[in-house]
Scaffold this motif. Structure first.
Motif, PDB file in Angstrom:
ATOM      1  N   ALA A  37      46.489  34.972  46.602  1.00 36.92           N
ATOM      2  CA  ALA A  37      45.817  36.337  47.006  1.00 36.92           C
ATOM      3  C   ALA A  37      46.400  37.533  46.389  1.00 36.92           C
ATOM      4  O   ALA A  37      45.535  38.413  46.044  1.00 36.92           O
ATOM      5  CB  ALA A  37      45.992  36.537  48.636  1.00 36.92           C
ATOM      6  N   TRP A  38      47.544  37.323  45.982  1.00 34.53           N
ATOM      7  CA  TRP A  38      48.179  38.724  45.194  1.00 34.53           C
ATOM      8  C   TRP A  38      47.388  38.602  43.897  1.00 34.53           C
ATOM      9  O   TRP A  38      47.587  39.749  43.403  1.00 34.53           O
ATOM     10  CB  TRP A  38      49.666  38.458  45.145  1.00 34.53           C
ATOM     11  CG  TRP A  38      50.386  38.953  46.364  1.00 34.53           C
ATOM     12  CD1 TRP A  38      51.054  38.362  47.330  1.00 34.53           C
ATOM     13  CD2 TRP A  38      50.737  40.255  46.495  1.00 34.53           C
ATOM     14  NE1 TRP A  38      51.570  39.180  48.302  1.00 34.53           N
ATOM     15  CE2 TRP A  38      51.548  40.410  47.641  1.00 34.53           C
ATOM     16  CE3 TRP A  38      50.543  41.451  45.831  1.00 34.53           C
ATOM     17  CZ2 TRP A  38      52.032  41.718  48.072  1.00 34.53           C
ATOM     18  CZ3 TRP A  38      51.134  42.626  46.322  1.00 34.53           C
ATOM     19  CH2 TRP A  38      51.782  42.553  47.206  1.00 34.53           C
ATOM     20  N   ILE A  39      46.964  37.766  43.340  1.00 34.85           N
ATOM     21  CA  ILE A  39      46.378  37.550  41.717  1.00 34.85           C
ATOM     22  C   ILE A  39      45.162  38.780  41.891  1.00 34.85           C
ATOM     23  O   ILE A  39      45.175  39.545  41.046  1.00 34.85           O
ATOM     24  CB  ILE A  39      45.958  36.382  41.391  1.00 34.85           C
ATOM     25  CG1 ILE A  39      46.993  35.499  41.367  1.00 34.85           C
ATOM     26  CG2 ILE A  39      45.092  36.553  40.164  1.00 34.85           C
ATOM     27  CD1 ILE A  39      46.574  34.116  41.080  1.00 34.85           C
ATOM     28  N   PHE A  40      44.536  38.670  43.025  1.00 35.76           N
ATOM     29  CA  PHE A  40      43.332  39.553  43.339  1.00 35.76           C
ATOM     30  C   PHE A  40      43.621  41.090  43.462  1.00 35.76           C
ATOM     31  O   PHE A  40      43.151  42.183  43.085  1.00 35.76           O
ATOM     32  CB  PHE A  40      42.360  39.172  44.184  1.00 35.76           C
ATOM     33  CG  PHE A  40      41.775  37.666  43.991  1.00 35.76           C
ATOM     34  CD1 PHE A  40      40.670  37.726  42.980  1.00 35.76           C
ATOM     35  CD2 PHE A  40      42.273  36.626  44.495  1.00 35.76           C
ATOM     36  CE1 PHE A  40      40.245  36.334  42.725  1.00 35.76           C
ATOM     37  CE2 PHE A  40      41.605  35.564  44.161  1.00 35.76           C
ATOM     38  CZ  PHE A  40      40.581  35.430  43.104  1.00 35.76           C
ATOM     39  N   PHE A  50      40.369  36.039  37.305  1.00 31.60           N
ATOM     40  CA  PHE A  50      39.728  34.819  37.049  1.00 31.60           C
ATOM     41  C   PHE A  50      40.665  34.170  35.981  1.00 31.60           C
ATOM     42  O   PHE A  50      40.597  33.014  35.860  1.00 31.60           O
ATOM     43  CB  PHE A  50      38.446  34.537  37.049  1.00 31.60           C
ATOM     44  CG  PHE A  50      37.783  35.023  38.515  1.00 31.60           C
ATOM     45  CD1 PHE A  50      38.017  34.053  39.422  1.00 31.60           C
ATOM     46  CD2 PHE A  50      36.929  35.916  38.853  1.00 31.60           C
ATOM     47  CE1 PHE A  50      37.609  33.907  40.698  1.00 31.60           C
ATOM     48  CE2 PHE A  50      36.434  35.972  40.022  1.00 31.60           C
ATOM     49  CZ  PHE A  50      36.673  35.176  41.038  1.00 31.60           C
ATOM     50  N   LEU A  51      40.618  35.124  34.976  1.00 30.84           N
ATOM     51  CA  LEU A  51      41.238  34.624  33.359  1.00 30.84           C
ATOM     52  C   LEU A  51      42.742  34.033  33.922  1.00 30.84           C
ATOM     53  O   LEU A  51      43.081  33.179  33.559  1.00 30.84           O
ATOM     54  CB  LEU A  51      41.361  35.666  32.363  1.00 30.84           C
ATOM     55  CG  LEU A  51      42.040  35.304  31.351  1.00 30.84           C
ATOM     56  CD1 LEU A  51      41.341  34.251  30.486  1.00 30.84           C
ATOM     57  CD2 LEU A  51      41.959  36.690  30.394  1.00 30.84           C
ATOM     58  N   LEU A  52      43.520  34.841  34.823  1.00 34.40           N
ATOM     59  CA  LEU A  52      44.960  34.469  34.946  1.00 34.40           C
ATOM     60  C   LEU A  52      44.705  33.202  35.800  1.00 34.40           C
ATOM     61  O   LEU A  52      45.559  32.087  35.669  1.00 34.40           O
ATOM     62  CB  LEU A  52      45.590  35.517  36.026  1.00 34.40           C
ATOM     63  CG  LEU A  52      46.747  35.307  36.403  1.00 34.40           C
ATOM     64  CD1 LEU A  52      47.726  35.090  34.996  1.00 34.40           C
ATOM     65  CD2 LEU A  52      47.417  36.463  37.338  1.00 34.40           C
ATOM     66  N   ILE A  53      43.752  33.111  36.755  1.00 37.67           N
ATOM     67  CA  ILE A  53      43.800  31.739  37.581  1.00 37.67           C
ATOM     68  C   ILE A  53      43.389  30.530  36.723  1.00 37.67           C
ATOM     69  O   ILE A  53      44.044  29.473  36.678  1.00 37.67           O
ATOM     70  CB  ILE A  53      42.668  31.869  38.567  1.00 37.67           C
ATOM     71  CG1 ILE A  53      43.076  32.854  39.821  1.00 37.67           C
ATOM     72  CG2 ILE A  53      42.388  30.491  39.337  1.00 37.67           C
ATOM     73  CD1 ILE A  53      41.957  33.252  40.713  1.00 37.67           C
ATOM     74  N   GLY A  54      42.556  30.646  35.585  1.00 34.30           N
ATOM     75  CA  GLY A  54      42.223  29.683  34.972  1.00 34.30           C
ATOM     76  C   GLY A  54      43.580  29.283  33.930  1.00 34.30           C
ATOM     77  O   GLY A  54      43.773  28.136  33.486  1.00 34.30           O
ATOM     78  N   ASN A  55      44.334  30.403  33.594  1.00 32.41           N
ATOM     79  CA  ASN A  55      45.458  30.019  32.610  1.00 32.41           C
ATOM     80  C   ASN A  55      46.716  29.409  33.510  1.00 32.41           C
ATOM     81  O   ASN A  55      47.349  28.877  33.116  1.00 32.41           O
ATOM     82  CB  ASN A  55      46.257  31.521  32.196  1.00 32.41           C
ATOM     83  CG  ASN A  55      44.907  32.002  30.966  1.00 32.41           C
ATOM     84  OD1 ASN A  55      44.179  31.256  30.443  1.00 32.41           O
ATOM     85  ND2 ASN A  55      44.979  33.217  30.770  1.00 32.41           N
ATOM     86  N   MET A  56      46.757  29.663  34.874  1.00 38.50           N
ATOM     87  CA  MET A  56      47.612  28.907  35.343  1.00 38.50           C
ATOM     88  C   MET A  56      47.702  27.496  35.577  1.00 38.50           C
ATOM     89  O   MET A  56      48.463  26.947  35.779  1.00 38.50           O
ATOM     90  CB  MET A  56      47.351  29.272  36.885  1.00 38.50           C
ATOM     91  CG  MET A  56      47.793  30.714  37.292  1.00 38.50           C
ATOM     92  SD  MET A  56      47.508  31.335  38.869  1.00 38.50           S
ATOM     93  CE  MET A  56      47.864  29.854  40.125  1.00 38.50           C
ATOM     94  N   PHE A  57      46.419  26.975  35.164  1.00 38.09           N
ATOM     95  CA  PHE A  57      46.279  25.608  35.109  1.00 38.09           C
ATOM     96  C   PHE A  57      46.352  24.964  33.657  1.00 38.09           C
ATOM     97  O   PHE A  57      46.103  23.494  33.630  1.00 38.09           O
ATOM     98  CB  PHE A  57      45.175  24.836  35.956  1.00 38.09           C
ATOM     99  CG  PHE A  57      45.085  25.297  37.246  1.00 38.09           C
ATOM    100  CD1 PHE A  57      45.746  24.745  38.157  1.00 38.09           C
ATOM    101  CD2 PHE A  57      44.208  26.718  37.765  1.00 38.09           C
ATOM    102  CE1 PHE A  57      45.774  25.014  39.673  1.00 38.09           C
ATOM    103  CE2 PHE A  57      44.300  26.784  39.015  1.00 38.09           C
ATOM    104  CZ  PHE A  57      45.053  26.061  39.888  1.00 38.09           C
TER     105      PHE A  57
END
Length: 144
Positions: A37-40, A50-57
């Motif tokens: 949640a802190w990402i948003f 969403f770019l950060l979330i994609g890069n997390m994986f």
């Protein structure tokens, strides 16, 4: 909203709610959800989130050895200090389960206790907000 579904799933899977593994799983899930949640909250735009979330994986183990890890915001000394800090916290937590640290510390000589107090204050000053890398703009609540 999801509590009835969660309880039904726990009953169907026969999960022991009082087990150590269940408590650890709850802590880990809460930690992961809060960090997600802190990402948003922290991202400038939804696109960046969403770019950060994609890069997390995406994981490339080479970054652990080629120095690219230190280009992400922490210098090598800061990274080492963070790892040492985590190790100290874990060590104290493990020791706390075996002995009463407060009483063991209070039984020490006054000179030893005050040396430890002053060392703790000095460490906080050196690695706290008075450090050379401190910037009010980087404080997490600065955006408010």
């Amino acid at each position: 909203m999801l509590k009835p579904h969660k309880e039904r799933a726990q009953e169907a899977l026969r999960i022991n709610k009082h087990s150590f593994a269940y408590r650890i799983a709850q802590i880990a899930i809460t930690f992961l959800l809060v960090n997600f949640a802190w990402i948003f909250f922290r991202a400038d735009t939804m696109e960046n989130a969403f770019l950060l979330i994609g890069n997390m994986f995406q994981f490339d183990p080479v970054v652990l050895w080629n120095g690219a890890l230190f280009q992400l915001g922490l210098t090598e000394p800061e990274f080492i200090a963070a790892i040492l800090g985590v190790a100290i916290v874990l060590l104290v937590d493990i020791l706390k389960k075996r002995i009463d640290l407060r009483m063991a510390f209070m039984r020490k000589n006054v000179v030893v206790r005050w040396t430890a107090y002053l060392a703790a204050v000095l460490i906080l000053v050196l690695f706290g907000v008075y450090g050379s890398e401190y910037s009010a703009q980087n404080f997490i609540y600065f955006q408010f």
